[in-house]
Write a protein that holds these residues in place. Structure first.
Motif, PDB file in Angstrom:
ATOM      1  N   LEU A 423       0.844  -1.190   0.000  1.00 16.26           N
ATOM      2  CA  LEU A 423       0.000   0.000   0.000  1.00 16.26           C
ATOM      3  C   LEU A 423       0.886   1.249   0.000  1.00 16.26           C
ATOM      4  CD1 LEU A 423      -2.595  -0.952   2.762  1.00 16.26           C
ATOM      5  CD2 LEU A 423      -2.801  -1.270   0.303  1.00 16.26           C
ATOM      6  N   SER A 424       0.469   2.265  -0.746  1.00 15.19           N
ATOM      7  CA  SER A 424       1.223   3.517  -0.705  1.00 15.19           C
ATOM      8  C   SER A 424       1.053   4.133   0.677  1.00 15.19           C
ATOM      9  CB  SER A 424       0.705   4.480  -1.773  1.00 15.19           C
ATOM     10  OG  SER A 424      -0.611   4.881  -1.439  1.00 15.19           O
ATOM     11  N   GLU A 425       1.919   5.074   1.001  1.00 13.35           N
ATOM     12  CA  GLU A 425       1.817   5.705   2.314  1.00 13.35           C
ATOM     13  C   GLU A 425       0.467   6.399   2.475  1.00 13.35           C
ATOM     14  OE1 GLU A 425       5.233   7.979   3.509  1.00 13.35           O
ATOM     15  OE2 GLU A 425       4.046   9.059   4.987  1.00 13.35           O
ATOM     16  N   GLU A 427      -2.403   5.556   0.992  1.00 10.04           N
ATOM     17  CA  GLU A 427      -3.438   4.536   1.229  1.00 10.04           C
ATOM     18  C   GLU A 427      -3.346   3.987   2.649  1.00 10.04           C
ATOM     19  OE1 GLU A 427      -4.344   1.453  -2.149  1.00 10.04           O
ATOM     20  OE2 GLU A 427      -2.270   2.131  -2.308  1.00 10.04           O
TER      21      GLU A 427
ATOM     22  N   ASP B  77       6.588   0.263  -0.123  1.00 12.61           N
ATOM     23  CA  ASP B  77       5.502  -0.228  -0.980  1.00 12.61           C
ATOM     24  C   ASP B  77       6.019  -0.624  -2.354  1.00 12.61           C
ATOM     25  OD1 ASP B  77       5.826   2.655  -1.051  1.00 12.61           O
ATOM     26  OD2 ASP B  77       4.132   2.739  -2.433  1.00 12.61           O
ATOM     27  N   ALA B 109      -3.317  -3.266  -4.738  1.00  9.66           N
ATOM     28  CA  ALA B 109      -2.201  -2.316  -4.896  1.00  9.66           C
ATOM     29  C   ALA B 109      -1.182  -2.843  -5.909  1.00  9.66           C
ATOM     30  CB  ALA B 109      -1.521  -2.073  -3.543  1.00  9.66           C
TER      31      ALA B 109
END
Lengths: 465, 257
Positions: A423-425, A427, B77, B109
């Motif tokens: 997950l991106s930061e 998200e 990520d 993702a």
């Protein structure tokens, strides 16, 4: 890993419709303003007298100084009454196009098509659109705007109006009592269950427009109801004022839930008095979400006056840049075996400030009563702050009181854990925030929960993208 | 997809000016299982967290490459999406987020917009993997790690690994605090991924788990360096002789040098 703001300074509903009003008062408040409002509405004399008395109270009472900073609020700069259309629309087609467009953008009456019990939409001071499902009408449920209720159900109205929150209660209740317009009136007869939510929407369009809606809900013995309200206002450079009064009467063994999610523009003063009286074995639940506004002061209360009554407040407050959410609750235990629960969740970010301010009061006769208060705060960055100010007054030795408060920051460990899964930061932060408010969103009707999540998602994207 | 290669070359890391790793080199390829063993406080967990990009650790020298790509420059990520996975020793508790929702977001993702996993496909996969790991289906709807026992957390890490199908997995003390039945299940999970497209780096204090996941290479780490490497027999020897044996060997080697 620096934390990111979760709500942007961009306001999603910051469009306005141009001036569509057919009647708009000059700024400022006087005896004439109040008389004029009452005259236009063709009210009975008792209501005019009530308003004028309230106006006196308003002028006499000093500004409250114990809460949020209200210094920039100038009462002479506010327009106290705006009538947006000649008549209340009976069907959606009767509503003027500009107003219709606004509500279409807000998802009304699209929401109604999703089988809601009824929808009442208030624009500026007046309710412009109103409907209620036929089957509820047949059960004797009244769901209408407050002005119509005064005309159509004068005795019922007069019996309860102003009994829970008299004008003397506080300066803003007095102001509302003097200039109130619109709001919802709900009456649920004895033993009747409204098993689908009754919905109302409010919106302020004009600049410096005060909105003073007045809501009155009566749940007779053994009845059940759920009233849902959402609010939006567009952005203007100068301050707007919203000062509502909500009175709820929950009779023996009845159960009432009042749910609101308010997303005001960041220049609105939102100063609201909400109070319910719960009789024997009755249950009153407030589910209260506060996003936006410049200042919110709001403390939904339950006066438990009958044995075994229950009160519940579940609230969230989100404060961003230049915003102060001063919210909480009052629980008054005025009978034996009463139970109250307060769950307050707040998020401050971008220099915003949240204050939990709550009172739990046990009267001398509140034997074997219980109160539980839980305040959780999530602070997103170093500029933002939060305070917890709990008061308790205990006049009976045989009661139980629990209080728990937590303050957390979005932790580096939690962000690392979630981002390490892809997950991106952004998200990950959103997920932590959504999880934090989940106990609140879980209690919302489906449509509102979806809207709430969408709102936070949208505003976070706006903040970062 | 090609066989993954994780190359760690002369890696130095520091936390708040304190040097933790002092020139560690190691290559893990698809099809291989490596075990790193060592006493407590020797930098094993720091290595694992550094590989995944924890911001606390600063790489002060050397390189980490996955398929030739510079990993040090990537955010956690990005590393995850490139195929790295870290089963953590102490996974965070995330209140209000169910394990299922989290996993679905993590899978999505990795996918492009418009190619997101359908709810049904996801649920089917999740049911299957949970069944394989002998997990109660209710687990999926509990908040991520909140109130989980130590063993449940470890099993949850393996569940995530099987769902996310990494190319290189680092398992940091996945066996600590587990009874033998739980270790067998964890091992079953790791073994099910074995193949040319999957490499594993198992960090452990004890030899026990290596009875169930057979390593191809065993490395012994002391004071921020790999001091001895060998085959699976090294783990058995270490188990018999203890870390003091390594330390005294090391001291002997230093004296001679």
């Amino acid at each position: 890993m620096a934390s990111k703001p979760i709500v942007s300074d961009e306001y999603q509903y910051g469009f306005n419709d141009g001036d569509v009003a057919v009647l708009k008062f000059a700024r400022g408040l006087s005896r004439q303003t109040v008389e004029e409002i009452s005259r236009i509405k063709k009210e009975p004399k008792w209501m005019l007298d009530f308003r004028l008395h309230a106006l006196d109270v308003f002028f006499k009472k000093p500004m409250p100084t114990w809460g949020a900073n209200l210094e920039a609020l100038n009462f002479d700069d506010i327009v106290y009454y705006v009538k947006p259309s000649e008549n209340q629309g009976r069907t959606w087609e009767d509503v003027p196009q500009a107003i219709k467009d606004t509500f279409e953008r807000l998802g009304i009456p699209e929401a109604e098509r999703k089988f809601l019990a009824g929808v009442s939409a208030q624009y500026e001071s007046e309710v412009v659109y109103h409907s209620i499902r036929e089957d509820l009408k047949e059960k004797g449920i009244i769901f209408t705007d407050t002005d119509s209720a005064l005309r159509e159900y004068p005795e019922l109205f007069r019996e309860y109006f102003g009994t829970v929150i008299p004008p003397e209660d506080n300066k803003f209740a007095a102001l509302n009592s003097a200039v109130w317009s619109g709001g919802s009136f709900v009456y649920i007869p004895k033993g009747v269950r409204a098993d689908i939510p009754l919905q109302a929407y409010f919106r302020i369009n004009s600049e410096n427009m005060g909105q003073f809606e007045r809501t009155l809900i009566i749940a007779e013995e053994d009845s059940f109801g759920h009233y849902v309200e959402g609010c939006t206002a567009p952005i203007y450079s100068s301050e707007s004022l919203h000062s509502a009064v909500v009175e709820i009467i929950v009779k023996d063994r009845a159960r009432m839930r009042y749910t609101t999610v308010q997303n005001w523009a960041p220049n609105v003063y939102n100063l609201v008095t909400k109070r319910a009286v719960a009789y024997r074995d009755a249950t009153m639940e407030w589910v209260d979400g506060n996003i936006g506004s410049k200042v919110t002061m709001k403390y939904p209360s339950v006066y438990m006056v009958g044995e075994g009554a229950k009160g519940m407040v579940l609230s969230i407050a989100v404060a961003g840049k230049g915003q102060h959410q001063d919210t909480g609750s009052k629980m008054i235990h005025a009978a034996p075996h009463t139970t109250s629960t307060i769950v307050s969740k707040s998020i401050s970010q971008h220099g915003g400030k949240t204050t939990y301010r709550g009172l739990v009061h046990f009267a001398p006769n509140a034997t074997e009563s219980k109160a539980n208060v839980k305040c959780d705060t999530l602070i997103m960055d170093d500029e933002s702050t939060s305070d917890t100010i709990p008061y308790s007054e205990v006049s009976n030795a045989n009661v139980q009181m629990e209080h728990e408060a937590t303050v957390t920051k979005v932790s580096e460990e939690a962000l690392f854990y979630l981002t390490s899964r892809g997950l991106s930061e952004e998200e990950a932060t959103r997920m932590i925030v959504m999880g934090f408010i989940e106990p609140f969103t879980r209690e919302l009707p489906m449509e509102f929960a979806v809207e709430m999540n969408r709102l936070i998602k949208f505003e976070m994207e706006g903040a970062i993208g | 997809m090609a066989t993954p290669v994780l190359e760690i070359n002369d890696l130095h890391i520091a936390v708040e000016d304190k040097e933790i790793l002092r020139g560690l080199s190691l290559t893990v390829k698809g099809g291989e299982v490596h075990a790193i063993m060592g006493p407590n406080g020797t930098g094993k967990t720091s290595l694992a967290q550094t590989l995944m990009g924890h911001p606390r650790y600063l790489v002060t020298g050397g390189s980490i490459r996955l398929d030739g790509q510079d990993v040090v420059a990537m955010r956690p990520d990005e590393r995850a999406r490139a195929g790295l996975f870290l089963a953590m020793q102490y996974p965070s508790e995330i209140s209000g987020v169910t394990t299922a929702n989290f996993l679905r977001a993590a899978i999505n993702a990795r996918r492009e917009d418009g190619r997101q996993i359908s709810l049904k496909e996801f649920r089917d996969q999740l049911d299957q993997v949970m069944n394989f790991l002998e997990m109660d289906p209710k687990f999926a709807n509990r908040y991520l790690n909140e109130g989980f026992s130590g063993g449940e957390k470890k099993r949850n890490e393996i569940l995530q690994m099987l769902m996310l199908k990494p190319r290189i997995a680092i398992l940091d003390e996945i066996d600590s605090g587990l009874d033998i039945d739980a270790i067998k299940i964890v091992a079953k999970g790791v073994n099910s991924l074995k193949g040319p497209e999957f490499g594993a780096l198992i960090i452990t204090h004890y030899q026990r788990i290596l009875d169930y996941v057979r390593p191809d290479f065993v490395h012994i780490m002391v004071d921020g360096l790999i001091v001895k490497s060998g085959g699976p027999e090294l783990a058995e020897e270490l188990d018999r002789k203890g870390y003091d044996w390594v330390r005294s060997e090391l001291a002997e080697a230093r004296r001679q040098a």
